[in-house]
Design a protein around this motif. Sequence first.
Motif, PDB file in Angstrom:
ATOM      1  N   VAL A 218       0.829  -1.208   0.000  1.00  0.00           N
ATOM      2  CA  VAL A 218       0.000   0.000   0.000  1.00  0.00           C
ATOM      3  C   VAL A 218       0.864   1.260   0.000  1.00  0.00           C
ATOM      4  N   LEU A 219       1.964   1.238   0.739  1.00  0.00           N
ATOM      5  CA  LEU A 219       2.852   2.405   0.756  1.00  0.00           C
ATOM      6  C   LEU A 219       3.453   2.648  -0.619  1.00  0.00           C
ATOM      7  N   ALA A 220       3.884   1.585  -1.285  1.00  0.00           N
ATOM      8  CA  ALA A 220       4.446   1.753  -2.633  1.00  0.00           C
ATOM      9  C   ALA A 220       3.410   2.352  -3.577  1.00  0.00           C
ATOM     10  N   ALA A 221       2.180   1.882  -3.476  1.00  0.00           N
ATOM     11  CA  ALA A 221       1.112   2.415  -4.328  1.00  0.00           C
ATOM     12  C   ALA A 221       0.844   3.884  -4.018  1.00  0.00           C
ATOM     13  N   ARG A 222       0.790   4.221  -2.735  1.00  0.00           N
ATOM     14  CA  ARG A 222       0.488   5.596  -2.336  1.00  0.00           C
ATOM     15  C   ARG A 222       1.615   6.547  -2.720  1.00  0.00           C
ATOM     16  N   GLN A 223       2.838   6.038  -2.767  1.00  0.00           N
ATOM     17  CA  GLN A 223       3.977   6.884  -3.127  1.00  0.00           C
ATOM     18  C   GLN A 223       4.266   6.888  -4.625  1.00  0.00           C
ATOM     19  N   GLY A 224       3.439   6.199  -5.400  1.00  0.00           N
ATOM     20  CA  GLY A 224       3.604   6.207  -6.848  1.00  0.00           C
ATOM     21  C   GLY A 224       4.720   5.326  -7.369  1.00  0.00           C
ATOM     22  N   GLU A 225       5.187   4.383  -6.531  1.00  0.00           N
ATOM     23  CA  GLU A 225       6.219   3.443  -6.984  1.00  0.00           C
ATOM     24  C   GLU A 225       5.521   2.288  -7.697  1.00  0.00           C
ATOM     25  N   LEU A 226       5.131   2.525  -8.927  1.00  0.00           N
ATOM     26  CA  LEU A 226       4.215   1.628  -9.622  1.00  0.00           C
ATOM     27  C   LEU A 226       4.809   0.251  -9.882  1.00  0.00           C
ATOM     28  N   ASP A 227       6.042   0.192 -10.332  1.00  0.00           N
ATOM     29  CA  ASP A 227       6.649  -1.111 -10.619  1.00  0.00           C
ATOM     30  C   ASP A 227       6.749  -1.954  -9.349  1.00  0.00           C
ATOM     31  N   LYS A 228       7.162  -1.329  -8.257  1.00  0.00           N
ATOM     32  CA  LYS A 228       7.285  -2.041  -6.984  1.00  0.00           C
ATOM     33  C   LYS A 228       5.920  -2.513  -6.502  1.00  0.00           C
ATOM     34  N   ALA A 229       4.933  -1.623  -6.579  1.00  0.00           N
ATOM     35  CA  ALA A 229       3.588  -1.971  -6.115  1.00  0.00           C
ATOM     36  C   ALA A 229       2.995  -3.098  -6.947  1.00  0.00           C
ATOM     37  N   ARG A 230       3.180  -3.020  -8.258  1.00  0.00           N
ATOM     38  CA  ARG A 230       2.642  -4.050  -9.141  1.00  0.00           C
ATOM     39  C   ARG A 230       3.287  -5.400  -8.858  1.00  0.00           C
ATOM     40  N   LYS A 231       4.599  -5.395  -8.648  1.00  0.00           N
ATOM     41  CA  LYS A 231       5.303  -6.647  -8.355  1.00  0.00           C
ATOM     42  C   LYS A 231       4.817  -7.246  -7.034  1.00  0.00           C
ATOM     43  N   LEU A 232       4.693  -6.426  -6.004  1.00  0.00           N
ATOM     44  CA  LEU A 232       4.213  -6.907  -4.717  1.00  0.00           C
ATOM     45  C   LEU A 232       2.797  -7.482  -4.841  1.00  0.00           C
ATOM     46  N   HIS A 233       1.963  -6.799  -5.601  1.00  0.00           N
ATOM     47  CA  HIS A 233       0.578  -7.253  -5.784  1.00  0.00           C
ATOM     48  C   HIS A 233       0.546  -8.642  -6.416  1.00  0.00           C
ATOM     49  N   TYR A 234       1.282  -8.818  -7.503  1.00  0.00           N
ATOM     50  CA  TYR A 234       1.243 -10.112  -8.187  1.00  0.00           C
ATOM     51  C   TYR A 234       1.976 -11.193  -7.391  1.00  0.00           C
ATOM     52  N   ASP A 235       2.998 -10.804  -6.647  1.00  0.00           N
ATOM     53  CA  ASP A 235       3.666 -11.780  -5.782  1.00  0.00           C
ATOM     54  C   ASP A 235       2.702 -12.316  -4.719  1.00  0.00           C
ATOM     55  N   LEU A 236       1.839 -11.442  -4.214  1.00  0.00           N
ATOM     56  CA  LEU A 236       0.949 -11.819  -3.112  1.00  0.00           C
ATOM     57  C   LEU A 236      -0.403 -12.352  -3.584  1.00  0.00           C
ATOM     58  N   LEU A 237      -0.699 -12.231  -4.875  1.00  0.00           N
ATOM     59  CA  LEU A 237      -2.026 -12.591  -5.375  1.00  0.00           C
ATOM     60  C   LEU A 237      -2.440 -14.025  -5.034  1.00  0.00           C
ATOM     61  N   PRO A 238      -1.573 -15.031  -5.177  1.00  0.00           N
ATOM     62  CA  PRO A 238      -1.998 -16.384  -4.781  1.00  0.00           C
ATOM     63  C   PRO A 238      -2.375 -16.484  -3.303  1.00  0.00           C
ATOM     64  N   LEU A 239      -1.679 -15.732  -2.459  1.00  0.00           N
ATOM     65  CA  LEU A 239      -2.009 -15.729  -1.031  1.00  0.00           C
ATOM     66  C   LEU A 239      -3.362 -15.067  -0.805  1.00  0.00           C
ATOM     67  N   PHE A 240      -3.620 -13.951  -1.506  1.00  0.00           N
ATOM     68  CA  PHE A 240      -4.934 -13.302  -1.415  1.00  0.00           C
ATOM     69  C   PHE A 240      -6.038 -14.298  -1.749  1.00  0.00           C
ATOM     70  N   LYS A 241      -5.849 -15.003  -2.860  1.00  0.00           N
ATOM     71  CA  LYS A 241      -6.877 -15.928  -3.325  1.00  0.00           C
ATOM     72  C   LYS A 241      -7.101 -17.070  -2.336  1.00  0.00           C
ATOM     73  N   SER A 242      -6.015 -17.517  -1.706  1.00  0.00           N
ATOM     74  CA  SER A 242      -6.135 -18.641  -0.770  1.00  0.00           C
ATOM     75  C   SER A 242      -6.962 -18.287   0.455  1.00  0.00           C
ATOM     76  N   MET A 243      -7.059 -16.999   0.758  1.00  0.00           N
ATOM     77  CA  MET A 243      -7.813 -16.574   1.940  1.00  0.00           C
ATOM     78  C   MET A 243      -9.327 -16.588   1.712  1.00  0.00           C
ATOM     79  N   PHE A 244      -9.733 -16.943   0.507  1.00  0.00           N
ATOM     80  CA  PHE A 244     -11.169 -16.961   0.224  1.00  0.00           C
ATOM     81  C   PHE A 244     -11.603 -18.259  -0.454  1.00  0.00           C
ATOM     82  N   VAL A 245     -10.860 -19.349  -0.184  1.00  0.00           N
ATOM     83  CA  VAL A 245     -11.283 -20.652  -0.705  1.00  0.00           C
ATOM     84  C   VAL A 245     -12.501 -21.172   0.064  1.00  0.00           C
ATOM     85  N   GLU A 246     -12.712 -20.657   1.263  1.00  0.00           N
ATOM     86  CA  GLU A 246     -13.939 -20.899   2.019  1.00  0.00           C
ATOM     87  C   GLU A 246     -14.374 -19.566   2.608  1.00  0.00           C
TER      88      GLU A 246
END
Length: 291
Positions: A218-246
């Motif tokens: 969130v800090l990277a996104a708020r500070q406009g560090e787009l490449d860093k924020a995008r990488k963090l988002h996609y790195d964490l996406l499988p974990l995000f998805k796993s939190m809603f399998v139930e």
Amino acid sequence: MFAGVYTALVTPFNDKKEIDKECLKKIVKFQLDKGISGLVPVGTTGESPTVTHQENMDVIEMVVKEVNGRVPVIAGTGSNSTDEAIRMTKIAKDIGANASLQVSPYYNKPTQEGLYQHFMTIADAVDLPVMVYNIQGRTGVNINTDTLMRLAKHENIVAVKEASGDLGQMMEVLRRKPADFDVLSGDDNLALPLVLLGGAGVVSVVSNIIPKRMEELVLAARQGELDKARKLHYDLLPLFKSMFVETNPIPVKTAMAAMGLIKDVYRLPLCQASEENRKFIQNVLKDYGLI
């Protein structure tokens, strides 16, 4: 007023399905040590439907005391009864909460005018900042943007936790909102796009287990560090998805139990994850080095 990552804190239970007070203190300390922006006890993730009203207030009081002013505590005191929401919000203010999270009334499905009157009555009755919680999937009713903009004129209604899942609606809210009104994502996987569109942050489920990484995103996104924020988002996406399998909070409590943070205990009608999903979540945690 509210920017960054606010953890939608789980409510830990012991083997007798009582609130585990020592465990609650431990997970609050874990959040503070990892630099979390704030905590939101007894929301959906905190199993608010199955704790008693007294337990609800007890959890808020314990969190407020443990935090001791270091970060904001946004107390889950919403109800589908306006009078009950007011009663609990008054207690939360007296306890020392910094704001209240007010979910839109569930089951009784009020009209837009009913929603407006509900939130305005609470805001008039208690001089405490209000974060409106819009989650149609849980409540059966969407807070329309016109209604939210009417509410945003009230000095005590300062933010919305937007969990409609509708980016189009979120963009319209961001376009029309007052400058001092904060919009936070209620979904981890939409935190990045919402912040890049002008949102303030996220009320997060996954930050129960990775508070520091969510803060970095969130800090990277708020500070406009787009490449860093995008990488963090996609790195964490499988974990995000796993939190809603139930149904939330079953997966996140399963994960926290595997990490040794809490016991894997719920109150009915919620129950433990299936064996298949438990193994899936554990494998995802191993991939991230969390267990």
